[in-house]
Motif scaffolding. Sequence first.
Motif, mmCIF file in Angstrom:
data_model
loop_
_atom_site.group_PDB
_atom_site.id
_atom_site.type_symbol
_atom_site.label_atom_id
_atom_site.label_comp_id
_atom_site.label_asym_id
_atom_site.label_seq_id
_atom_site.Cartn_x
_atom_site.Cartn_y
_atom_site.Cartn_z
ATOM 1 N N PRO A 182 -9.120 3.132 -4.877
ATOM 2 C CA PRO A 182 -9.840 2.925 -6.133
ATOM 3 C C PRO A 182 -9.218 3.641 -7.331
ATOM 4 C CG PRO A 182 -11.006 4.517 -4.787
ATOM 5 C CD PRO A 182 -9.872 3.992 -3.938
ATOM 6 N N ARG A 183 -8.391 4.646 -7.090
ATOM 7 C CA ARG A 183 -7.834 5.423 -8.204
ATOM 8 C C ARG A 183 -6.526 4.831 -8.712
ATOM 9 N NH1 ARG A 183 -7.873 10.824 -4.746
ATOM 10 N NH2 ARG A 183 -7.332 9.211 -3.220
ATOM 11 N N ALA A 184 -6.080 5.330 -9.853
ATOM 12 C CA ALA A 184 -4.764 4.948 -10.356
ATOM 13 C C ALA A 184 -3.700 5.442 -9.380
ATOM 14 C CB ALA A 184 -4.540 5.545 -11.739
ATOM 15 N N VAL A 185 -2.623 4.678 -9.262
ATOM 16 C CA VAL A 185 -1.541 5.021 -8.344
ATOM 17 C C VAL A 185 -0.222 4.991 -9.113
ATOM 18 C CG1 VAL A 185 -0.334 4.436 -6.214
ATOM 19 C CG2 VAL A 185 -2.789 3.969 -6.418
ATOM 20 N N VAL A 186 0.551 6.066 -9.018
ATOM 21 C CA VAL A 186 1.865 6.123 -9.668
ATOM 22 C C VAL A 186 2.947 5.769 -8.654
ATOM 23 C CG1 VAL A 186 3.529 7.554 -10.915
ATOM 24 C CG2 VAL A 186 1.074 7.889 -11.276
ATOM 25 N N LEU A 187 3.792 4.826 -9.028
ATOM 26 C CA LEU A 187 4.892 4.367 -8.187
ATOM 27 C C LEU A 187 6.214 4.593 -8.913
ATOM 28 C CD1 LEU A 187 3.333 0.913 -7.251
ATOM 29 C CD2 LEU A 187 3.414 2.909 -5.760
ATOM 30 N N LEU A 188 7.271 4.789 -8.167
ATOM 31 C CA LEU A 188 8.617 4.877 -8.713
ATOM 32 C C LEU A 188 9.476 3.798 -8.072
ATOM 33 C CD1 LEU A 188 9.182 8.763 -8.542
ATOM 34 C CD2 LEU A 188 8.288 7.424 -10.462
#
Length: 304
Positions: A182-188
């Motif tokens: 449900p939360r924001a997810v940071v991807l690289l």
Amino acid sequence: MSASYALALKAARDAAGAQHYPQGALYVVATPIGNLADISLRALHVLEIADAIACEDTRHTQSLLRACGLERPAGSLLPLHQHNEAEAAQQVVRRLAAGERVAYASDAGTPAISDPGARLVAAVRAAGLRVVPLPGASSVTAVLSVAGAHAGPAEAGFVFAGFLPSKAGERATAVEGLAREPRAVVLLEAPHRIGDLAAALAALGPRELTVGRELTKQFEQIATVACADLPAWLAADPQRSRGEFALVLHPSSAARPADDGQALLALLLEELPVKSAVRIAAQASGAPRNALYQAALRLRGDAS
């Protein structure tokens, strides 16, 4: 070195030189992710006074040092990367135990997050030696700051996922997990893999994604698109697939369980009468007032 960096070095000595820099300590130094002007005054000073600098790529770090007017002998640069980190960490520990100051810098950004450095820090701490963070540039916080992806209490916090698996099946499984987050997810992601990542994320349909490309550099680009539209967005301009990527998968209202207001109601009942607690909980959660009233009666009955 330009005159501006001569002034920067003087400013670094003036601003940071009076501070205490203990010997026998590892300094984890954040370096620019693209724009050289993002280096901090304290980073400049520590890179100048350190007895040795461990670095992910000695050539890259030497170029950074020279651009900033810091000439270091080649022997003071110690290679420490993902292939030799365990062994090189022990060399750093020995230097620290002898009373040296050692700085560590990865190629860009804050070390030990997605870059090497975590094993080094763990080895230094296990030896009972000090680790000092020098905060600075980070693609993770940079892209989060412009995504607007966790603006309210329901979307509080974020998850750092970094690079998803390179194998198609494992990547698809990882995306299935993101669908339930449900939360924001940071991807690289790297440029040669961004197309594969876009194809996998397209399965998330209308969920929003902020794409940060070449952050802090001349051709920086930031855009927010639906996951389903990401492959087409990349294909619309060949330049969009170039450079390093930091992405934020926005929170998904579908992934969050519906708020029935009962957790808030229980808290309110500790301080307020039933009618007031029900009214506030209904307004805050959108849950039906009658259901909350019945829940309040049960909670009060259990308490008594």
